[in-house]
Design an enzyme around this catalytic site. Structure first.
Site: not given
Length: 252
Positions: A143, A156
């Site tokens: 990500s 995350y």
């Protein structure tokens, strides 16, 4: 059009919707026999039906990848039964509960690391032995916020940083045994099913793209990494993020 993945099999976790679904559809269109995996039988069956209606090959393997080695190993076994041997593994499944460091409880921490890191770790552990000596491809999903920090994603983003690190470590560990390992780092990707404004759109202001991306952009990158076109690509993280992490557009 040449089918770049013809004759190969692929297991894609979290492929009943959004990015995973787009990858499954793209792989099938390129000739791969796809194992669609996820927790929702209805959505999984719908993806399989769509692939078959378009002339592709697909099966569904239900899995709740909770981070236990048993769950990951069971999925590897089921997928292998369906297709005979796994040539391509895409570690896509992940969860993103919104929270800050101050508001994250221990069970949430353990659950996010379980799904986002432990599950793909043990799934890779289970799949790699059948690739050794015969070749294989592993694609991890990272990500953009693993490398460009924002204030509401510490948990995350740290899991995605772990996956990008594993990509490099696995490339070193498995590359000499004929297994290519790479990763894709998506930017803000909005599912076609999303209705209304997406909170991530503001994150794409000041980028070359100036907008969020479509899951197909990630799928196209995955097809490239899975195919022989990327035979000399090892341990790389491909940013498919509209320029978010690498470029700042300054309005004059």
């Amino acid at each position: 059009m040449a089918q770049r993945l013809k004759g190969r099999t692929a297991l894609i976790t979290g492929s009943t919707s959004n990015i995973g679904k787009a990858i499954a559809l793209a792989f099938a269109a390129e000739g791969a026999h796809v194992v669609v995996s996820g927790r929702d039988d209805t959505r999984g069956t719908a993806v399989v039906d769509q692939i078959r209606e378009q002339g592709g090959q697909a099966d569904f393997a239900r899995a709740d990848l909770d981070g236990t080695a048993a769950a990951s190993h069971a999925l590897a076994e089921e997928a292998t039964k369906l297709v005979g041997r796994i040539d391509i593994l895409v570690n896509n499944a992940g969860i993103y509960p919104p929270s800050t460091t101050a508001t994250t409880e221990e069970d949430t921490f353990d659950r996010v690391y379980g799904v986002n890191v432990k599950a793909p770790f043990f799934l890779t552990q289970a799949v790699v032995p059948q690739m050794i000596g015969k070749g294989g491809v592993i694609i991890n999903l990272g990500s953009w916020i693993a490398r460009l920090g924002i204030g509401v994603s510490s948990l995350y983003s740290s899991t995605k940083g772990a996956m990008e690190t594993l990509t490099r470590a696995w490339a070193a560990e498995f590359g000499p045994q004929g297994i290519r390992v790479n990763a894709i780092s998506p930017g803000v990707i909005v599912s076609p099913d999303h209705v209304g404004d997406h909170p991530g759109e503001v994150m794409m202001q000041g980028t070359p793209a100036g907008r969020s991306g479509h899951p197909d952009a990630i799928a196209n990158a995955a097809v490239y990494l899975a195919s022989d076109d990327a035979e000399f690509v090892h341990g790389t993280v491909i940013d498919v993020d509209g320029g978010r992490t690498g470029v700042a557009v300054i309005a004059v």
